[in-house]
Scaffold this active site. Structure first.
Site, mmCIF file in Angstrom:
data_model
loop_
_atom_site.group_PDB
_atom_site.id
_atom_site.type_symbol
_atom_site.label_atom_id
_atom_site.label_comp_id
_atom_site.label_asym_id
_atom_site.label_seq_id
_atom_site.Cartn_x
_atom_site.Cartn_y
_atom_site.Cartn_z
ATOM 1 C CE LYS A 96 -2.316 -70.910 -42.990
ATOM 2 N NZ LYS A 96 -3.768 -71.123 -42.731
ATOM 3 C CB SER A 176 -4.098 -74.934 -42.507
ATOM 4 O OG SER A 176 -4.729 -73.677 -42.693
ATOM 5 C CB SER A 200 -7.299 -72.871 -40.915
ATOM 6 O OG SER A 200 -7.475 -74.052 -41.657
#
Length: 492
Positions: A96, A176, A200
């Site tokens: 990420k 996210s 997330s």
């Protein structure tokens, strides 16, 4: 980044297995690499080809590491010499893009961090490299970890655009950690790292049909991660199978984790129907409970209401922790803004950044006083203690070992407005700092839905129950992006 490493000589390789990055468990890939029936170079090439084939639709990968093939060749050399560094040696991993990788991206989705990349790896990435894992690239995310606005669009960032759900690109991948979940679901890599403050990791895993582990707070180091709160943020793995995510976490922590499901006849689970959650998600959780009962487990309903003062304390603490956490991180980045106020001012001048939603959370946090921030430790302590007491009480009162609930969802159709408010089951374990594990549980139409398991403070205790739930409930289908190569490209 430029690949300049010479290819190591590898002699006497046996016949090779054709790689499919999403088709085999990581344990099997590791065995094939060790026997040299598969090379890391072939596996990485297959992943990069998958990225080329489907990412124009899914838009999960924000940047590819140009050194990936060189990393793979080094792994092949180690395997040929009989000295792999770990079970992850030669396995491609996506990261990420709020987790620092030296010389590569590091944007948190914001154009303000898109200039000079980080100078060094986050500690968790350094551990991946030490284990021989191949850093394949960086994944898109909801910008700033979805802490810029209360009316944000999940999976969207000004740098990466809109990530889409591999099961139907007209639908959201949540966030996210949107890119990490979507990329794994679409077979772009066997493993990915994401982060979670509240939901997330587990939420995008749930609607993208993959597994995710949100470890207990502090299990993995957060140094080098763009923060929301350094006392709640957690790094964790995503994979097609829970066992693969557990293997990744075991390597990164250096401690073994259970790999066998709990014997169903020994299991007592509490099924929590989260008030206000979508009935569609609740139905999937109920069907999962029935499958577990059919296997011999006891699953009983539990009643649980989250106290408002616990939630208020948690949010107030989070807002007060954000600015000092972020500014401490920014001090390590060349060319980055130094303060939250600078970020707010720069965003106001950028029509791309604020074109779809605002930054009212940033503005709220910037307006807090030193006195407000001084109250954060007590608010955090109260909120965490209350959450832990609540979890312990519900387990004891109902005589269950673990709680199970729909993670949230289902995925919603993407448009240019703010996302709908969606109830989740993630807040209680997030506030407690306890582990939370999401596994696939079923579908609504073509779209996956997941269940989450949590309650015990130790992942070693929780994991066998989650493995059992996955074995009983983890129906799998091929995402539409892998069945239909001619999907239209719909950028945003």
């Amino acid at each position: 980044m430029t690949d300049r490493s010479p290819a190591p000589a590898i002699a006497d390789a046996p016949a090779r297995t054709s790689p499919d990055p999403g088709d085999r468990p990581v344990t099997e890939l590791a065995r094939l690499l060790g026997s040299r029936a598969l090379t890391s170079t072939d596996l990485v090439t297959a992943c990069l080809e998958r990225v080329t084939a489907v990412d124009p639709v899914v838009r999960a990968v924000l940047a590819v590491d140009d050194t990936a093939r060189a990393q793979a060749r080094a792994a092949d050399h180690r395997h040929a010499a009989g000295h792999p560094l770990s079970p992850l040696d030669g396995i491609p991993v996506l990261v990420k893009d709020n987790i620092d990788t030296r010389g590569l991206a590091g944007t948190a989705g914001s154009r303000l961090l898109a200039g000079a990349p980080p100078d060094r790896d986050a500690k968790v990435v350094a551990r991946l490299r030490a284990a021989g894992a191949v850093i394949l690239g960086k994944t898109n995310l909801t910008e700033w970890g979805n802490f810029r606005s209360t009316r944000s669009i999940e999976g969207w960032s000004a740098v990466g655009g809109q990530t889409r759900n591999p099961y139907d690109p007209e639908y959201s991948p949540w966030g996210s950690s949107a890119g990490s979940a979507a990329a794994v679901a679409a077979g772009m890599a066997p493993l990915a790292l994401g982060t979670e403050t509240d939901g997330s990791l587990v939420c995008p895993a749930g609607v993208c049909g993959v597994a995710a582990i949100k470890p207990a707070f502090g299990t993995l180091p957060s140094a080098g991660v763009v923060p929301i709160s350094v006392v709640q943020d957690t790094v964790g793995p995503l994979a097609s199978r829970l066992g693969d995510a557990a293997l990744c976490l075991a390597v990164l922590t250096g401690r073994p984790l259970p790999t066998a499901p709990a014997p169903p006849e020994t299991v007592r689970m509490g099924l929590w129907h989260v008030p206000g959650m979508s009935p569609v998600a609740q139905d999937v959780a109920e069907r999962a409970a029935e499958r577990l009962r059919d296997a011999g487990a006891v699953v009983v309903p539990v009643a649980l209401t989250l106290p408002r003062d616990m939630l208020v304390d948690g949010l107030d603490a989070l807002c007060a922790e954000f600015r000092p956490s972020l500014e401490r991180y920014l001090s390590s980045r060349r060319g980055a803004p130094a303060t939250l106020e600078e970020i707010v001012a720069a965003n106001r001048q950028d029509p791309v950044e604020l074109g779809l939603f605002g930054q009212e959370l940033f503005e709220r946090c910037a307006a807090l006083t030193d006195e407000d921030r001084a109250l954060a430790p007590d608010r955090r302590r109260r909120s965490r203690q209350r959450a832990r007491e609540l979890l312990a009480a519900v387990l004891a009162d109902h005589g269950v070992d673990v709680l199970m609930a729909a993670t949230g969802g289902p995925a919603w159709r993407i448009d240019d407005g703010p996302d709908p408010f969606t109830r989740t089951s993630s807040t209680l374990p997030a506030l407690a700092g306890h582990p939370n594990v999401a596994v696939p549980a079923g579908y609504t139409g073509e779209l996956p839905l997941g269940i989450s398991l949590f309650g015990p403070p130790l992942l070693e205790t929780l994991l066998p129950y989650a493995l059992l739930a996955e074995r009983c409930c983890g129906e799998r289908r091929t995402p539409v992006v892998l069945r239909n190569a001619s999907l239209p490209r719909n950028p945003r």
